[in-house]
Write a protein that holds these residues in place. Structure first.
Motif, short mmCIF file in Angstrom:
data_model
loop_
_atom_site.label_atom_id
_atom_site.label_comp_id
_atom_site.label_asym_id
_atom_site.label_seq_id
_atom_site.Cartn_x
_atom_site.Cartn_y
_atom_site.Cartn_z
N LYS A 51 0.83 -1.20 0.00
CA LYS A 51 0.00 0.00 0.00
C LYS A 51 0.87 1.25 0.00
O LYS A 51 1.82 1.36 0.77
CB LYS A 51 -0.92 -0.01 1.22
N GLY A 52 0.52 2.18 -0.88
CA GLY A 52 1.22 3.45 -0.93
C GLY A 52 2.52 3.44 -1.70
O GLY A 52 3.19 4.46 -1.79
N GLU A 53 2.90 2.27 -2.27
CA GLU A 53 4.15 2.19 -3.04
C GLU A 53 3.84 2.16 -4.53
O GLU A 53 2.76 1.72 -4.94
CB GLU A 53 4.95 0.94 -2.64
N PRO A 54 4.77 2.59 -5.37
CA PRO A 54 4.57 2.53 -6.83
C PRO A 54 4.38 1.08 -7.28
O PRO A 54 4.91 0.15 -6.67
CB PRO A 54 5.86 3.13 -7.40
N ASP A 55 3.62 0.92 -8.36
CA ASP A 55 3.39 -0.41 -8.92
C ASP A 55 4.69 -0.94 -9.52
O ASP A 55 5.22 -0.37 -10.47
CB ASP A 55 2.30 -0.34 -9.99
N ALA A 60 7.37 -8.59 -10.69
CA ALA A 60 8.06 -8.12 -9.49
C ALA A 60 7.16 -8.28 -8.26
O ALA A 60 7.64 -8.59 -7.17
CB ALA A 60 8.47 -6.66 -9.65
N ALA A 61 5.85 -8.08 -8.45
CA ALA A 61 4.91 -8.25 -7.35
C ALA A 61 4.85 -9.71 -6.90
O ALA A 61 4.71 -10.01 -5.71
CB ALA A 61 3.52 -7.76 -7.75
N GLN A 62 4.96 -10.64 -7.86
CA GLN A 62 4.98 -12.06 -7.50
C GLN A 62 6.23 -12.40 -6.71
O GLN A 62 6.18 -13.14 -5.71
CB GLN A 62 4.87 -12.92 -8.76
N GLU A 236 -3.44 -6.53 -0.41
CA GLU A 236 -2.14 -6.49 -1.09
C GLU A 236 -2.12 -7.34 -2.36
O GLU A 236 -1.27 -7.12 -3.24
CB GLU A 236 -1.04 -6.95 -0.15
N VAL A 237 -3.00 -8.34 -2.47
CA VAL A 237 -2.90 -9.28 -3.60
C VAL A 237 -4.03 -9.15 -4.62
O VAL A 237 -3.93 -9.70 -5.72
CB VAL A 237 -2.87 -10.75 -3.10
#
Length: 310
Positions: A51-55, A60-62, A236-237
């Motif tokens: 939350k609150g961070e750039p995509d 990278a999220a995985q 978050e997911v």
């Protein structure tokens, strides 16, 4: 074989018997392995967007989700790890590369074993990552073998959650850690339309059933795991399914490509492609949640053999 009480709330019980479930899982992942990698990449699981961070992007999220689990479980360098439900080995490879872990990775899918073994060799960790076909509810490992049991989005596949957790405890060394990330139900009070939605997801993803996160906390206590921590990472997911829907749309809009897939892989391709918007719907309606939990085998716990547990 464990039986399930008829009082189990609708939608939170297995929808097929154990042999049928194993057959469905094998067919699903053996048949769709290339499509999964084409659409999802090597990590066949949700991503984590802080939350609150750039995509950072989907892949990278995985990776971030796997790293968050490592931090949550405080996995030590050089640990002996069981990856229970390993997919094509992406998490096992990451654990070996970043923490010098020795990882035994198990799955019911022979094709995942084949592909994961190739990927481990390509990544230079084939000496530390071993993939095998094995039932995670009844493994072939000796009692007290592992420092860590890692189950990233495989618990929802398990026909008997308590039996799975009992097996995790058995193969852990005293003081060893269990870390689980799994699809969860919102609660035990589901409406008929919500139950129907879950049943469609179970069928299309070859899933057994989901449980509320608090039920896992209870099951851990029942099998003698201690120090249980839980967290809800739904927020978050959930973007995973917005992005996945966008990825699938061009495929669905190309009938010639879809029919090519059907000819090669069978009609399950239709169910697979249709299941992606179903998952987004389940999150949007609040039916599906994403839970994580850790637990510890007590350090003074006597290693119980499977004979003792029978």
């Amino acid at each position: 074989m464990t039986t399930h009480a008829s009082s189990t709330p609708a939608g939170l019980e297995p929808t097929r018997d154990l042999p049928a479930l194993h057959h469905a899982i094998k067919d699903h992942y053996d048949g769709l392995i290339e499509l999964y990698e084409d659409l999802w990449g090597e990590h066949i699981h949700h991503g984590y967007w802080a939350k609150g961070e750039p995509d950072p992007g989907r892949h990278a999220a995985q990776n971030r989700l796997a790293d968050e689990l490592v931090a949550l479980a405080d996995i030590p360098r050089g640990a002996r790890v069981l990856d229970a439900g390993c997919g094509v080995g992406a998490s096992a490879i990451r654990l070996a590369q970043q923490l010098d872990c020795r990882v035994d990775a198990i799955t019911l899918s022979a094709e995942q074993v084949r592909r994961g073994t190739e990927k481990a060799a390509e990544a230079g960790v084939g000496d530390r990552v071993t993939l095998r076909c094995m039932d995670a509810m009844k493994t072939e490992y000796e009692d007290g073998t592992f420092d860590v049991v890692w189950a990233l989005e495989s618990c929802e596949l398990m026909w008997d959650k308590k039996e799975f957790l009992q097996e995790c405890k058995r193969v852990l060394k005293p003081g060893g850690r269990l870390v689980v990330a799994t699809w969860c139900a919102r609660d035990e009070s589901l409406k008929p339309a919500e139950v129907r939605l879950l049943h469609r997801i179970y069928r299309d993803f070859a899933v057994s059933h989901v449980l509320p996160l608090r039920r896992y906390e209870q099951l851990c206590a029942e099998v003698g795991l201690t120090g249980v921590t839980t967290a809800d990472w739904t927020g978050e997911v959930r973007d995973t399914w917005k992005l996945s829907t966008d990825i699938v749309k061009p495929v669905v809009r190309d009938p010639s490509y879809v029919w090519k897939l059907v000819r090669a892989k069978g009609v399950d391709v239709f169910r697979f492609l249709n299941s992606v918007p179903l998952m987004r719907q389940a999150y949007d309606r609040g039916v599906m949640r994403y839970g994580v939990f850790t637990a510890t085998r007590p350090a003074d716990d006597t290693v119980a053999s499977r004979k003792d547990l029978a």
